[in-house]
Design an enzyme around this catalytic site. Structure first.
Site, PDB file in Angstrom:
ATOM      1  N   GLY A  14       0.828  -1.199   0.000  1.00 12.42           N
ATOM      2  CA  GLY A  14       0.000   0.000   0.000  1.00 12.42           C
ATOM      3  C   GLY A  14       0.861   1.246   0.000  1.00 12.42           C
ATOM      4  N   LYS A  79       3.907  24.706  -1.987  1.00 16.56           N
ATOM      5  CA  LYS A  79       5.348  24.748  -2.200  1.00 16.56           C
ATOM      6  C   LYS A  79       5.659  25.456  -3.507  1.00 16.56           C
ATOM      7  CE  LYS A  79       9.222  21.605  -3.114  1.00 16.56           C
ATOM      8  NZ  LYS A  79       9.602  20.186  -3.286  1.00 16.56           N
TER       9      LYS A  79
END
Length: 506
Positions: A14, A79
């Site tokens: 996962g 960002k």
């Protein structure tokens, strides 16, 4: 070609990589395929903050994810680029920002005119002419504006995200399961191969459950359960150029509003990341174990935290490099199972995204035609090697001589393609992008100039522009950028207004 379609897709592992693959496959492939993901709750992840590049916005858009919800759910921030401290020399810093520098003039990019003006003392630092770099320095942020002229720098702002990777995986899991992906809890203890083709037929879990499939996606991390342990694909080691082989990571309390950029600060035997989220700050010290012990690395990290550490530092071990095949038989490796590029330029999630996109573009029939596999592997090798060279540039292009680590990096032999790139730029500031490599001219220019590779001259066609016109052009770009930045709200104010997360324990 058999003409038979693939029906059963099994994703092993996962985390961010596994759930990105599951979500993308479910969205693009629709309900015609059975998609199962096997992961074990026993295998944890290191959740200290993840920094990305602007491409992730395209991935989220493909899935139809609402940006504000995504940022809230992942305790995210925005960002505009990366601030590099102490890389060229101790005490120096520069920004590798997303987006453009000033606009091109004629056939030449802005930096060519800047080189001439800078030599004459008529231009400021390069970051002054980048909307992202200047806004980041001042703590400002906004998304692209729709009420400005299309030529305005505010009309096309490039940005990425900083978020909690564990929360992002959880967010994508919910998305994928709504799309019909079935999650199976369990630890893989055996892999069955077809006796003649060598294809993976099934994986067996600790519970005894056997899970068969046509296509397997290996997202099992560094272990590479399928791609390496079962298929023995092999690994190309980059450590002779990228010597850092460990990282120690810890989150800390946030102090003040999150900055709209990631910070990378060079230390004596590596560097430290700082990734600010809404609820805490992620930190890590990437280093060379040949030059620094784990205890020394942890002490350096803790010494340079902004706030109180939230737990004990955790040590991660890795070898920079890539699998010799990213797609082998009926197994495609993504994430850490495919290779590892240290997080210096935030490429980890991008490489997962890129691998998914390339694979969907070359999606096979059940006979897995080798021509598709060969093309996928060739594209992946090219991408890894060019990113590798860009990372090497940061280490090699330094004037630091304060430690054995930096002396080794500065004097090491580098790949021929990178050496040629540096020679070409050092001559007259020229850079030519190779194919569809990830980092374009603006990125290479900012890092090379930021770390002291200053061209000996500039492109001769710069002199076709009159001196007064060139000076006016440079000054005008600076004024426009400064005015646009002043019009931007603070990063904290933008988050508060658009996507503030629910407070949660750090």
């Amino acid at each position: 070609m058999s003409g038979q379609p693939i029906r059963d897709i099994v994703i092993v592992g996962g985390g961010t990589a596994g759930w990105m693959a599951a979500a993308a496959f479910a969205k693009v492939l629709g309900g015609r395929y059975t998609i199962r993901l096997v992961e074990s709750d026993e295998i944890g992840i290191v959740g200290v903050g993840e920094s990305t590049v602007p491409h992730l916005k395209l991935f989220n858009n493909l899935l139809g994810i609402d940006e504000a919800e995504f940022v809230r759910r992942t305790q995210g921030s925005f960002k505009l680029g990366i601030q590099f401290n102490d890389w060229g020399r101790i005490g120096e810093r520069y920004f590798h920002s997303f987006g453009n520098l000033g606009p091109d003039l004629g056939l030449l990019p802005f930096h060519q005119y800047w080189l001439k003006a800078r030599r004459q003392g008529k231009a400021a630092d390069l970051g002054t002419y980048s909307l992202n770099a200047l806004a980041a320095e001042q703590g400002r942020f906004m998304v692209s504006a729709s009420d400005v002229p299309p030529t305005s720098p505010l009309a096309n702002i490039a940005y990425a995200y900083q978020f909690d990777a564990g929360l992002y995986a959880r967010f994508l899991r919910e998305y994928a399961e709504r799309q019909g992906v079935r999650r199976i809890e369990g630890k893989v203890v055996d892999v069955a191969l077809h006796p003649h083709s060598g294809f993976v037929e099934a994986v067996t879990l600790a519970s005894g459950e056997r899970i068969g499939g046509d296509l397997f996606v290996d997202c099992s991390g560094f272990r590479g359960l399928l791609i390496e342990q079962a298929l023995h694909t092999g690994y190309d080691d980059f450590s002779r150029w990228l010597p850092c082989d460990r990282a120690v990571a810890v989150a800390c309390e946030k102090v003040g509003p999150p900055t709209p950029y990631t910070r990378a600060t060079a230390h004596a035997a590596g560097w430290q990341w700082r990734i600010p989220l809404q609820h805490r700050t992620g930190n890590g010290h990437v280093y060379s174990s040949a030059h620094l012990s784990d205890d020394e690395a942890a002490a350096t990290l803790l010494k340079h935290l902004d706030g109180r550490p939230l737990g004990e530092p955790r040590v991660l071990r890795f070898t920079a490099g890539m699998r010799r095949k990213f797609w082998n038989r009926n197994v495609v490796a993504l994430g850490l199972a495919s290779g590892f590029m240290e997080p210096l330029e935030s490429t980890s999630i991008y490489l997962v995204q890129s691998g998914i996109a390339k694979f969907l573009n070359l999606f096979p029939w059940s006979d897995f035609d080798p021509v598709l596999i060969e093309r996928y592997n060739a594209q992946s090798v090219f991408e890894y090697e060019r990113i590798r060279d860009f990372l090497i540039l940061h280490y090699h292009a330094t004037q630091r001589s304060d430690s054995a680590f930096w002396n080794d990096c500065r004097t090491m032999a580098i790949p021929p393609a990178l050496a040629e790139t540096i020679r070409l730029f050092r001559d007259s500031g020229r850079f030519f992008r190779q194919g569809e490599e990830m980092f374009a001219l603006v990125s290479w220019v900012q890092v090379m100039i930021g770390q002291g590779i200053v061209p000996e001259t500039y492109h001769p066609l710069v002199d076709q522009v009159a001196q007064a016109d060139m000076e006016g052009y440079i000054a005008s770009v600076g004024r426009v950028i400064a005015n646009c930045v002043q019009a931007m709200p603070s990063h904290a104010a933008f988050i508060e207004r658009c996507c503030a997360a629910t407070p949660m324990p750090a």
